[in-house]
Write an enzyme that holds these catalytic residues in place. Structure first.
Site, mmCIF file in Angstrom:
data_model
loop_
_atom_site.group_PDB
_atom_site.id
_atom_site.type_symbol
_atom_site.label_atom_id
_atom_site.label_comp_id
_atom_site.label_asym_id
_atom_site.label_seq_id
_atom_site.Cartn_x
_atom_site.Cartn_y
_atom_site.Cartn_z
ATOM 1 N N SER A 249 3.411 1.260 -4.550
ATOM 2 C CA SER A 249 3.005 -0.115 -4.243
ATOM 3 C C SER A 249 3.216 -1.015 -5.460
ATOM 4 O O SER A 249 3.585 -2.180 -5.314
ATOM 5 C CB SER A 249 1.564 -0.177 -3.737
ATOM 6 O OG SER A 249 0.663 0.377 -4.661
ATOM 7 N N GLY B 19 -0.537 4.540 -5.431
ATOM 8 C CA GLY B 19 -0.460 3.270 -6.134
ATOM 9 C C GLY B 19 0.834 3.039 -6.893
ATOM 10 O O GLY B 19 1.179 1.904 -7.200
ATOM 11 N N SER C 206 0.836 -1.195 0.000
ATOM 12 C CA SER C 206 0.000 0.000 0.000
ATOM 13 C C SER C 206 0.873 1.248 0.000
ATOM 14 O O SER C 206 1.970 1.249 0.562
ATOM 15 C CB SER C 206 -0.887 -0.002 1.255
ATOM 16 O OG SER C 206 -1.634 1.186 1.326
ATOM 17 N N CYS C 207 0.360 2.302 -0.644
ATOM 18 C CA CYS C 207 1.026 3.611 -0.625
ATOM 19 C C CYS C 207 -0.057 4.669 -0.790
ATOM 20 O O CYS C 207 -1.244 4.377 -0.620
ATOM 21 C CB CYS C 207 2.097 3.710 -1.710
ATOM 22 S SG CYS C 207 1.470 3.688 -3.398
ATOM 23 N N HIS C 208 0.314 5.860 -1.148
ATOM 24 C CA HIS C 208 -0.665 6.944 -1.274
ATOM 25 C C HIS C 208 -1.460 6.861 -2.576
ATOM 26 O O HIS C 208 -2.678 6.930 -2.568
ATOM 27 C CB HIS C 208 0.040 8.299 -1.157
ATOM 28 C CG HIS C 208 -0.878 9.467 -1.257
ATOM 29 N ND1 HIS C 208 -1.794 9.762 -0.287
ATOM 30 C CD2 HIS C 208 -1.031 10.385 -2.234
ATOM 31 C CE1 HIS C 208 -2.484 10.833 -0.660
ATOM 32 N NE2 HIS C 208 -2.037 11.222 -1.841
#
Length: 98
Positions: free
Chosen positions: A84, A81, A77-79
């Site tokens: 990630s 995409g 997960s990240c802010h």
């Protein structure tokens, strides 16, 4: 490893010990926006080295979880995409397949 998962799926991972949710954002971002329940934070810049070089004992000391085996289910997960996706590609390069 699937390339995409839904928000609902991620929300359901909070207590699922069979899937390791790895947030690849920087710690400063987590301070501003908070963490995802059940996730561990391994910034993208250190992800590949952490997955490749950490012993299970070191991984447990840092993240309070077993180091994932190559057949472990991982979700990144990240802010937005992008990171990630980069994390997924790095994990696949290291042999993680689920």
């Amino acid at each position: 490893m699937s390339d995409e998962v839904t928000v609902e799926y991620v929300k359901g991972l909070k207590n699922d010990k069979n899937v390791l949710l790895i947030d690849v954002r920087e710690p400063s971002e987590l301070e501003k926006t908070g963490t995802i329940p059940g996730s561990i934070n391994i910034p993208l810049a250190t992800l590949e080295q952490t997955l490749q070089s950490s012993s299970n004992e070191d991984f447990q000391n840092l993240y309070k979880r077993d180091k994932p085996s190559l057949d472990a289910a991982l979700v990144f997960s990240c802010h937005m995409g992008r990171r990630s996706q980069m994390a997924l590609n790095a994990a696949k390069k290291l042999g993680y397949m689920k």
